[in-house]
Structure formats: C-alpha cells, structure tokens
Motif scaffolding. Sequence first.
Motif, PDB file in Angstrom:
ATOM      1  N   VAL A 148       0.828  -1.207   0.000  1.00 19.58           N
ATOM      2  CA  VAL A 148       0.000   0.000   0.000  1.00 19.58           C
ATOM      3  C   VAL A 148       0.865   1.261   0.000  1.00 19.58           C
ATOM      4  O   VAL A 148       0.577   2.210  -0.727  1.00 19.58           O
ATOM      5  N   GLY A 149       1.936   1.288   0.796  1.00 21.25           N
ATOM      6  CA  GLY A 149       2.763   2.497   0.865  1.00 21.25           C
ATOM      7  C   GLY A 149       3.374   2.859  -0.470  1.00 21.25           C
ATOM      8  O   GLY A 149       3.282   4.007  -0.928  1.00 21.25           O
ATOM      9  N   THR A 150       4.004   1.885  -1.138  1.00 14.88           N
ATOM     10  CA  THR A 150       4.621   2.140  -2.447  1.00 14.88           C
ATOM     11  C   THR A 150       3.565   2.463  -3.487  1.00 14.88           C
ATOM     12  O   THR A 150       3.739   3.371  -4.315  1.00 14.88           O
ATOM     13  N   ALA A 151       2.454   1.711  -3.475  1.00 16.26           N
ATOM     14  CA  ALA A 151       1.376   1.972  -4.438  1.00 16.26           C
ATOM     15  C   ALA A 151       0.813   3.378  -4.261  1.00 16.26           C
ATOM     16  O   ALA A 151       0.626   4.119  -5.234  1.00 16.26           O
ATOM     17  N   ALA A 152       0.541   3.746  -3.021  1.00 17.64           N
ATOM     18  CA  ALA A 152      -0.065   5.052  -2.764  1.00 17.64           C
ATOM     19  C   ALA A 152       0.864   6.197  -3.143  1.00 17.64           C
ATOM     20  O   ALA A 152       0.426   7.204  -3.731  1.00 17.64           O
ATOM     21  N   HIS A 153       2.164   6.058  -2.822  1.00 15.61           N
ATOM     22  CA  HIS A 153       3.100   7.134  -3.165  1.00 15.61           C
ATOM     23  C   HIS A 153       3.195   7.313  -4.674  1.00 15.61           C
ATOM     24  O   HIS A 153       3.137   8.441  -5.183  1.00 15.61           O
ATOM     25  N   GLY A 154       3.320   6.208  -5.410  1.00 20.12           N
ATOM     26  CA  GLY A 154       3.381   6.309  -6.863  1.00 20.12           C
ATOM     27  C   GLY A 154       2.120   6.940  -7.442  1.00 20.12           C
ATOM     28  O   GLY A 154       2.184   7.807  -8.329  1.00 20.12           O
ATOM     29  N   LEU A 155       0.960   6.515  -6.937  1.00 15.87           N
ATOM     30  CA  LEU A 155      -0.288   7.084  -7.444  1.00 15.87           C
ATOM     31  C   LEU A 155      -0.394   8.569  -7.103  1.00 15.87           C
ATOM     32  O   LEU A 155      -0.852   9.366  -7.938  1.00 15.87           O
ATOM     33  N   ARG A 156       0.021   8.953  -5.919  1.00 21.38           N
ATOM     34  CA  ARG A 156      -0.040  10.387  -5.570  1.00 21.38           C
ATOM     35  C   ARG A 156       0.810  11.216  -6.532  1.00 21.38           C
ATOM     36  O   ARG A 156       0.400  12.301  -6.958  1.00 21.38           O
ATOM     37  N   LEU A 157       1.997  10.721  -6.869  1.00 22.46           N
ATOM     38  CA  LEU A 157       2.845  11.455  -7.813  1.00 22.46           C
ATOM     39  C   LEU A 157       2.188  11.518  -9.195  1.00 22.46           C
ATOM     40  O   LEU A 157       2.185  12.565  -9.854  1.00 22.46           O
ATOM     41  N   ALA A 158       1.644  10.380  -9.655  1.00 21.81           N
ATOM     42  CA  ALA A 158       1.032  10.352 -10.978  1.00 21.81           C
ATOM     43  C   ALA A 158      -0.197  11.254 -11.038  1.00 21.81           C
ATOM     44  O   ALA A 158      -0.387  11.993 -12.023  1.00 21.81           O
TER      45      ALA A 158
END
Length: 335
Positions: A148-158
């Motif tokens: 969740v942490g890696t997924a959420a950070h990537g999505l926030r940037l995108a």
Amino acid sequence: MTAPANRRAARFRGEAVIDFTVDDLREVAPGEVRLRVDVCALCGSDKRLLAGGSAVVPGHEIAGTVVATGDGTSLPVGTRCIVYIPIFCGACDQCLRGQTNRCLRLRELIGWQRDGGFADVVDVPERCALPVPDDIGQDVAVLGLDTVGTAAHGLRLALRTQDEPPRRLLVVGCGPLGLGVVAVARAMGVEAVDAHDPHPGRLALAERLGAGTRVDLESENQYDVTVEVSGAAPARAVAQRVVVPGGAVLALGESNDPYTMPATPRWRRTDCFTVRSFYFPLAEVEGNWDLLRRCGPALRDVLAHPVTLPELAQAFEEFVAGDLLKPYIVSGAPA
C-alpha cells in the motif's frame, strides 16, 4: 516482555539454498530498538537475493513488537511497529522536508545492506520503527509498506500531473503490488479502475478488489493513467500505447532491462508524463494508515498465506512457481 538471548535467522546462500543459523545477540545499540518479528512478508524483489545470495539476513516487509531498546530511545517495550526500510539520515534537505525516501545520504536498506526480518528478531534504528495504530492488526499493518505504501506514493505522484481526477486508470500486472494499486486507486476514489494480467487467477483477484478485467490492449488513447507493475517489456508497451495524450504512465515494475520509449510517430506526437517512484516518505504515513483502514483487510484476505520461519524455503519455492501470491512468515504471537 522478556528479550531473547539469541535468534534464529535465515541465510540465503544463492541458487535457492536457504539455511538457518542461531546467533547470540549483543546488547541493543544506542538509538536502536529490537523487534520480535511478528510478520515478514515475501516480496518479488527477494527472488534476486534467493538466486544470488545475500551477505545479510533478507526480508524487508516487517511488522514487529519492541522487546528491547538501546540507550537514547523512547519507544516503550511492547510497542507494535512496522519497519521503514530506508535508513535515512534525518538531517539532509529532503529529510527535513519529510521526504525521507529521497534522503541524499541514503546508503542502506533494511533487508538488503543490513539484516532484515527473516529471523526471530531484528534490530533497527528507532526512527525506522513506525508505531502501528491500535485499530490495525500486524497482518494488515505490514501491507502499509510495499503493497500500500509504495502503491499510494506512486499514485499520488502520478495524479499530481493531472489537472482533474482521472476517470479511467489501468493497472498492468496483478502481482501483490499491482493488486495494491487496484485497491488503493479505488480507495482514492478513481472512477474506473481496470486491470490486466496474463494469469487468470491473479486477474480474478483484481476483480474481487473491484477492478474491471475486460480490457482492450490494442486501441490507443484509452486511459488517463496507466500503471505498469510487472517490469516486462510487453507490459510497458501496453501502458504506453493505451494512455491518453496528457496522461501519465506510472512505472512501478522492476526489471534489469532498460526502460525505453516507443520510437513511433504516435509517441513522438503525444504529450505524456512518465513517473517513476521509490517507496514512500514518512510525510505520507498518516494518510497510508487511513488507506489501510479502507482497503487493508480486503487486500490481506486476497494476498496473504501465513507460514512459519522454518517453512521459508518451501514458501519461496511455491512463491517463485506462482502458487502463493504473498506468503507471510509469522511468529506464534497474535497479530
């Protein structure tokens, strides 16, 4: 809570050979805490260490409980934590802004250059032990790291590249991280989340998490955001082909092959953001707990397969074969 005098630890010798050592434990170093490992989840990146061997104890998706502390620490014994793997300095410009995953002096990752969680206990810097809220169990909390942490950070940037919230998002690759992206994107309110994976079982799990699975992989200009999570060249090509002009391609998949862009007229004439991210900063941890409350239990239920530390080699064999999606190495302690 009694701190152990020794620990059992897995050693990766290379060529899929795992054996175990029993090591005497020294006093906990100043500024560090000792955790009983409650859960250590297997990650696809661990397969590299399984094949090539490791000088340290692997395992980097760790939830544990403090059993001993070194001088200069303040976490009480009994505190449940997840382990933040970048050993950030806390003093550089990026760290002072809360962007600890971008630490300018980052040299070590727990489980990679320093002993990790495929063991009974692990010592970590106190700043890397993140207390878990009382309402979140360890088997869900551990998903707040890579899944969740890696997924959420990537999505926030995108999503930051877009003028308005995306109406359509495609996830290419439905391993644990890809399924994490599906769950997090839906929890973030993305209107329509689709998913593709050549493995029908994984695709069915994406559907259980709310993704659409009837996907056109050939037509151009379909999705505002595409997330490539496998690292395979064909998957990258799909993500680049179906994104709309002005959209974003989020490259989360890891590969030893270079990331390339199409040498085609259509790509040359397409405005597009390509986003690469690493892990997540401490500045996002509170938001990640909120996401876990919404999607963590459902993710755990489709991903996790608990096994014990002595079963690690068998778990890896089934993990590499694709028979287990997310083995959890668990202790006898309650999660």
